[in-house]
Design an enzyme around this catalytic site. Structure first.
Site, PDB file in Angstrom:
ATOM      1  N   LYS A 186      50.992  39.411  52.307  1.00 49.96           N
ATOM      2  CA  LYS A 186      50.484  38.032  52.246  1.00 49.96           C
ATOM      3  C   LYS A 186      51.620  37.010  52.177  1.00 49.96           C
ATOM      4  O   LYS A 186      52.788  37.368  52.085  1.00 49.96           O
ATOM      5  CB  LYS A 186      49.539  37.882  51.057  1.00 49.96           C
ATOM      6  CG  LYS A 186      48.305  38.786  51.149  1.00 49.96           C
ATOM      7  CD  LYS A 186      47.487  38.487  52.381  1.00 49.96           C
ATOM      8  CE  LYS A 186      46.124  39.154  52.410  1.00 49.96           C
ATOM      9  NZ  LYS A 186      46.116  40.611  52.377  1.00 49.96           N
TER      10      LYS A 186
HETATM   11  C1  LIG Z   1      40.327  38.342  54.040  1.00 46.14           C
HETATM   12  C2  LIG Z   1      40.726  39.202  52.887  1.00 46.14           C
HETATM   13  N1  LIG Z   1      40.016  39.116  51.755  1.00 46.14           N
HETATM   14  C3  LIG Z   1      40.339  39.837  50.669  1.00 46.14           C
HETATM   15  C4  LIG Z   1      41.408  40.705  50.677  1.00 46.14           C
HETATM   16  C5  LIG Z   1      41.704  41.518  49.468  1.00 46.14           C
HETATM   17  O1  LIG Z   1      42.957  41.262  48.959  1.00 46.14           O
HETATM   18  P1  LIG Z   1      43.609  42.232  47.885  1.00 46.14           P
HETATM   19  O2  LIG Z   1      44.316  43.299  48.662  1.00 46.14           O
HETATM   20  O3  LIG Z   1      44.560  41.363  47.121  1.00 46.14           O
HETATM   21  O4  LIG Z   1      42.539  42.771  47.036  1.00 46.14           O
HETATM   22  C6  LIG Z   1      42.179  40.827  51.839  1.00 46.14           C
HETATM   23  C7  LIG Z   1      43.319  41.753  51.866  1.00 46.14           C
HETATM   24  O5  LIG Z   1      43.909  42.075  52.841  1.00 46.14           O
HETATM   25  C8  LIG Z   1      41.830  40.058  52.970  1.00 46.14           C
HETATM   26  O6  LIG Z   1      42.547  40.142  54.094  1.00 46.14           O
END
Ligand SMILES: Cc1ncc(COP(=O)(O)O)c(C=O)c1O
Length: 385
Positions: A186
């Site tokens: 990210k």
């Molecule tokens: C659109 C979206 N929402 C939620 C998430 C979840 O993030 P995390 O990996 O921090 O739980 C991601 C992770 O890639 C994502 O791309």
């Protein structure tokens, strides 16, 4: 051809952050504590929200957010062009995920399709700012106001993006929440981690308590010099806190965010220029007026009719040039679990399905050198020749 493999993403963590992580470990206070509180404060200040609640992933943040604005059995509308977390958060809140198809140009949820899916049970909308491109929030907020719905902006891709002069995540009143991810791919990272932002005090209180098993006081307030070790449990919660070890990285990363995003944008501009005349490779659409894109990922489309090979073959060909690519995303309802849960089948979300067949993510991260960018461009041109 380049000798070493270029991954599609790689974080940049400074020596200052590494030293601050070591400081937390040596101090004996590794879990949530003063550095987490400091990171939350700085993050809230950056996006312009009253409350920032750190969590151990965006998945956890989305789960807390959905629980804060729904009751079991409520329907929540979201996009099929997202990671599984968005829908998992709905399912694990005992709510019902309802998918609405995307716009073919922006790949974001189409507000017209949202309205078609509204029923008496609809309680919330989760727009996902795909790749870091802000959704049409004016239209979505209008629908939410008309039907009295909560909004949870899945902003996992959108840190640093802005919509009509306001940062994504800026506070917007009751039942409006945003959730960010700090996974290593990210725009900033804490290893794993996430942040919820809102101006809704009631929801913020509930989410803060629920992230720490429902305890009204975190360990920092109980075991510190001035703390009291007794606590109450308001409501059963989960174990979703961020640690100081993570916040040490996050608060340093935040200092570099604008610089990181400028580098991402500069790389995207080079890609767009270089690929403009490749027939069969469609570059992302121009950014909407008065919006800032955070360019979490760069996702052109592979038009197999024109190129004579599929997206998957393109990815293999790029690998032969030592260049990594990634796939974001297969339309969600085509995964067997969500086909079963939503009852949707191939043909029901035609735009997401088509984009999901063509889309590919090329390398994009701030530490890419100009030579890395040139290598990607050369490989794409050779592959598409
Ligand atoms: C659109 C979206 N929402 C939620 C998430 C979840 O993030 P995390 O990996 O921090 O739980 C991601 C992770 O890639 C994502 O791309």
């Amino acid at each position: 051809m380049r000798k070493d493999f270029l991954p599609f993403s790689k974080p940049s963590v400074s020596e200052t952050a590494i030293a601050d992580v070591c400081d937390s470990i040596r101090s004996g206070w590794l879990a949530m504590g003063p550095k987490t509180v400091d990171f939350e404060k700085k993050f809230a200040g950056y996006v312009g929200a009253k409350f920032a609640i750190s969590v151990n992933s965006a998945t956890a943040g989305l789960h807390l957010a959905v629980m804060a604005v729904t009751e079991p059995g409520d329907e929540v509308i979201t996009t099929p062009m997202t990671f599984a977390s968005t829908v998992n958060a709905i399912i694990y809140s005992n709510a019902v995920p309802i998918l609405a198809d995307i716009d073919p140009v922006t790949f974001n949820i189409d507000p017209k399709k949202i309205e078609e899916k509204i029923t008496a049970k609809t309680k919330a909308i989760i727009p996902v700012h795909f790749a870091g491109r802000p959704c049409d929030m004016d239209a979505i907020e209008k629908i939410a106001a008309k039907y009295n719905l909560a909004i949870i902006e899945d902003s996992a891709h959108a840190l640093g993006a802005s919509y009509h002069g306001r940062k994504i995540g800026a506070g917007k009143g009751a039942r409006h929440i945003a959730v960010f991810s700090f996974h290593p791919t990210k725009n900033i990272t804490t290893g794993e981690g996430g942040m919820i932002t809102t101006d809704d005090e009631k929801a913020a209180d509930q989410m803060s308590v629920q992230r720490q098993n429902g305890m009204d006081k975190g360990a920092w307030n109980r075991f510190g010099a001035k703390g009291k070790s007794h606590y109450d449990i308001f409501r059963p919660g989960l174990k979703y806190q961020m640690m100081d070890i993570q916040a040490a990285i996050g608060r340093d990363q935040l200092k570099y965010l604008e610089q990181f995003n400028s580098r991402r944008t500069a790389i995207v501009e080079r890609y767009n220029d270089a690929f403009a005349d490749i027939k069969g490779l469609t570059v992302p659409a121009p950014i909407e007026t008065n919006c800032v894109h955070s360019w979490h990922i760069y996702t052109p489309l592979i038009e197999s009719d024109e190129l004579g090979f599929t997206r998957d073959e393109f990815m293999e060909k790029m690998k032969a040039y030592n260049i990594g690519t990634a796939y974001h995303y297969q339309a969600l309802h085509l995964f067997s679990a969500y086909a079963r849960i939503t009852g949707l089948k191939k043909g029901d979300m035609p735009v997401s399905e088509l984009i999901g067949e063509k889309i590919v993510s090329l390398p994009l991260f701030p530490a890419m050198s100009d030579q890395d960018v040139a290598d990607v461009i050369e490989a794409v041109k050779n592959v598409c020749k």
